[in-house]
Design a protein around this motif. Sequence first.
Motif, PDB file in Angstrom:
ATOM      1  N   TYR A   1      -1.652 -21.282   9.949  1.00  0.00           N
ATOM      2  CA  TYR A   1      -1.095 -20.082   9.327  1.00  0.00           C
ATOM      3  C   TYR A   1      -2.171 -19.020   9.174  1.00  0.00           C
ATOM      4  O   TYR A   1      -3.338 -19.336   8.923  1.00  0.00           O
ATOM      5  CB  TYR A   1      -0.508 -20.414   7.953  1.00  0.00           C
ATOM      6  N   SER A   2      -1.746 -17.769   9.309  1.00  0.00           N
ATOM      7  CA  SER A   2      -2.620 -16.620   9.065  1.00  0.00           C
ATOM      8  C   SER A   2      -2.086 -15.856   7.864  1.00  0.00           C
ATOM      9  O   SER A   2      -0.884 -15.584   7.769  1.00  0.00           O
ATOM     10  CB  SER A   2      -2.660 -15.700  10.285  1.00  0.00           C
ATOM     11  N   LEU A   3      -2.985 -15.513   6.942  1.00  0.00           N
ATOM     12  CA  LEU A   3      -2.624 -14.837   5.705  1.00  0.00           C
ATOM     13  C   LEU A   3      -3.211 -13.430   5.673  1.00  0.00           C
ATOM     14  O   LEU A   3      -4.357 -13.221   6.075  1.00  0.00           O
ATOM     15  CB  LEU A   3      -3.145 -15.629   4.501  1.00  0.00           C
ATOM     16  N   PHE A   4      -2.410 -12.491   5.157  1.00  0.00           N
ATOM     17  CA  PHE A   4      -2.835 -11.089   5.139  1.00  0.00           C
ATOM     18  C   PHE A   4      -2.492 -10.444   3.799  1.00  0.00           C
ATOM     19  O   PHE A   4      -1.480 -10.782   3.174  1.00  0.00           O
ATOM     20  CB  PHE A   4      -2.147 -10.301   6.259  1.00  0.00           C
ATOM     21  N   LEU A   5      -3.326  -9.496   3.412  1.00  0.00           N
ATOM     22  CA  LEU A   5      -3.099  -8.674   2.223  1.00  0.00           C
ATOM     23  C   LEU A   5      -3.139  -7.199   2.636  1.00  0.00           C
ATOM     24  O   LEU A   5      -4.131  -6.498   2.408  1.00  0.00           O
ATOM     25  CB  LEU A   5      -4.166  -8.951   1.166  1.00  0.00           C
ATOM     26  N   PRO A   6      -2.085  -6.699   3.270  1.00  0.00           N
ATOM     27  CA  PRO A   6      -2.099  -5.292   3.682  1.00  0.00           C
ATOM     28  C   PRO A   6      -2.276  -4.359   2.479  1.00  0.00           C
ATOM     29  O   PRO A   6      -1.725  -4.601   1.404  1.00  0.00           O
ATOM     30  CB  PRO A   6      -0.709  -5.100   4.322  1.00  0.00           C
ATOM     31  N   GLU A   7      -3.028  -3.317   2.674  1.00  0.00           N
ATOM     32  CA  GLU A   7      -3.239  -2.337   1.611  1.00  0.00           C
ATOM     33  C   GLU A   7      -1.958  -1.526   1.434  1.00  0.00           C
ATOM     34  O   GLU A   7      -1.534  -0.819   2.353  1.00  0.00           O
ATOM     35  CB  GLU A   7      -4.398  -1.410   1.972  1.00  0.00           C
TER      36      GLU A   7
ATOM     37  N   ARG B   1       0.044   2.062  -5.536  1.00  0.00           N
ATOM     38  CA  ARG B   1      -1.055   1.183  -5.931  1.00  0.00           C
ATOM     39  C   ARG B   1      -0.665   0.213  -7.036  1.00  0.00           C
ATOM     40  O   ARG B   1      -1.443  -0.683  -7.367  1.00  0.00           O
ATOM     41  CB  ARG B   1      -2.244   2.027  -6.403  1.00  0.00           C
ATOM     42  N   ALA B   2       0.511   0.383  -7.606  1.00  0.00           N
ATOM     43  CA  ALA B   2       0.957  -0.525  -8.659  1.00  0.00           C
ATOM     44  C   ALA B   2       1.538  -1.817  -8.096  1.00  0.00           C
ATOM     45  O   ALA B   2       1.946  -2.688  -8.861  1.00  0.00           O
ATOM     46  CB  ALA B   2       2.000   0.160  -9.549  1.00  0.00           C
ATOM     47  N   TYR B   3       1.558  -1.956  -6.763  1.00  0.00           N
ATOM     48  CA  TYR B   3       2.156  -3.128  -6.127  1.00  0.00           C
ATOM     49  C   TYR B   3       1.123  -3.860  -5.273  1.00  0.00           C
ATOM     50  O   TYR B   3       0.188  -3.266  -4.754  1.00  0.00           O
ATOM     51  CB  TYR B   3       3.336  -2.721  -5.236  1.00  0.00           C
ATOM     52  N   ARG B   4       1.346  -5.154  -5.117  1.00  0.00           N
ATOM     53  CA  ARG B   4       0.534  -5.981  -4.232  1.00  0.00           C
ATOM     54  C   ARG B   4       1.461  -6.594  -3.181  1.00  0.00           C
ATOM     55  O   ARG B   4       2.556  -7.072  -3.511  1.00  0.00           O
ATOM     56  CB  ARG B   4      -0.198  -7.067  -5.012  1.00  0.00           C
ATOM     57  N   LEU B   5       1.030  -6.572  -1.925  1.00  0.00           N
ATOM     58  CA  LEU B   5       1.821  -7.047  -0.798  1.00  0.00           C
ATOM     59  C   LEU B   5       1.046  -8.116  -0.041  1.00  0.00           C
ATOM     60  O   LEU B   5      -0.165  -7.997   0.141  1.00  0.00           O
ATOM     61  CB  LEU B   5       2.126  -5.874   0.140  1.00  0.00           C
ATOM     62  N   ALA B   6       1.746  -9.176   0.403  1.00  0.00           N
ATOM     63  CA  ALA B   6       1.113 -10.234   1.191  1.00  0.00           C
ATOM     64  C   ALA B   6       2.053 -10.690   2.290  1.00  0.00           C
ATOM     65  O   ALA B   6       3.280 -10.647   2.148  1.00  0.00           O
ATOM     66  CB  ALA B   6       0.725 -11.414   0.310  1.00  0.00           C
ATOM     67  N   VAL B   7       1.454 -11.135   3.400  1.00  0.00           N
ATOM     68  CA  VAL B   7       2.205 -11.612   4.558  1.00  0.00           C
ATOM     69  C   VAL B   7       1.577 -12.903   5.061  1.00  0.00           C
ATOM     70  O   VAL B   7       0.345 -13.033   5.077  1.00  0.00           O
ATOM     71  CB  VAL B   7       2.208 -10.567   5.701  1.00  0.00           C
ATOM     72  N   CYS B   8       2.415 -13.853   5.472  1.00  0.00           N
ATOM     73  CA  CYS B   8       1.938 -15.094   6.076  1.00  0.00           C
ATOM     74  C   CYS B   8       2.691 -15.330   7.381  1.00  0.00           C
ATOM     75  O   CYS B   8       3.923 -15.228   7.424  1.00  0.00           O
ATOM     76  CB  CYS B   8       2.152 -16.271   5.123  1.00  0.00           C
ATOM     77  N   VAL B   9       1.956 -15.654   8.437  1.00  0.00           N
ATOM     78  CA  VAL B   9       2.536 -15.903   9.759  1.00  0.00           C
ATOM     79  C   VAL B   9       2.112 -17.292  10.220  1.00  0.00           C
ATOM     80  O   VAL B   9       0.923 -17.642  10.137  1.00  0.00           O
ATOM     81  CB  VAL B   9       2.074 -14.853  10.791  1.00  0.00           C
TER      82      VAL B   9
ATOM     83  N   SER C   1       4.357 -15.812  -0.073  1.00  0.00           N
ATOM     84  CA  SER C   1       4.590 -15.533   1.351  1.00  0.00           C
ATOM     85  C   SER C   1       4.416 -16.797   2.189  1.00  0.00           C
ATOM     86  O   SER C   1       5.164 -17.016   3.156  1.00  0.00           O
ATOM     87  CB  SER C   1       3.653 -14.426   1.838  1.00  0.00           C
ATOM     88  N   PHE C   2       3.460 -17.640   1.828  1.00  0.00           N
ATOM     89  CA  PHE C   2       3.280 -18.893   2.553  1.00  0.00           C
ATOM     90  C   PHE C   2       4.495 -19.806   2.386  1.00  0.00           C
ATOM     91  O   PHE C   2       5.020 -20.356   3.361  1.00  0.00           O
ATOM     92  CB  PHE C   2       2.022 -19.608   2.083  1.00  0.00           C
TER      93      PHE C   2
END
Length: 219
Positions: A186-192, A197-205, A150-151
Amino acid sequence: MTAVYAIPVSAVNPDDGTSRARLSRGRLEQIDRRRGAARAQSFAASLLLEYAVAQHFPWVVHPLAISIAEGGKPYLVSEPNLHFSLSHSANWAVCAVSDHPVGVDIERCEPGRRDVASRFFHKEEVRYLNTLLPSARDDAFYKLWTLKESFVKSTGRGLDLPLRSFRIDIHRMPPRLDCDEVNGSYSLFLPEFTADRAYRLAVCVEQANAEAPALHIMK
């Protein structure tokens, strides 16, 4: 403002005429050059983008015209100061929209992929993974992988920015970025990702102390 939307790929049909009419001819041509799962995933992500932009930036003309900047980052031709990022993995497609440069990544978590870390991650990240109990390593690996992807997407530099050239510390939350090759905050996030639950999601702003993005699950 940053928002993330997710949809099951199986919820849309890339051959449905009504859905196809929502996308530009150029976008459809790009999608139809793909085959099988890749075509369905790209179609779902593109529909999600049309919807997300309409929700948060209602003045933008649809269907969206998309072009590719140097480095490979897509942008809206009519609104280059509005930012988006797409990702898909297996049966989920996601889209992030923001008024700041943004990157999003989703991955289906599969055991036995930690060899990727030893080959491509920063040495300190590899060292951290090796300190964890085996039961915790896979989850930490996917947190790092999605955050790093995401970064890279948020910077727009693509493969020009190797994953091993920067470090993300997830020992404490929120994740901390250490990168000498890129300017900016930059701000990093790991939304639940409670939808699966078999997936991992990440966001970078690209924004210091950004608010956590809202996550919307479409059905």
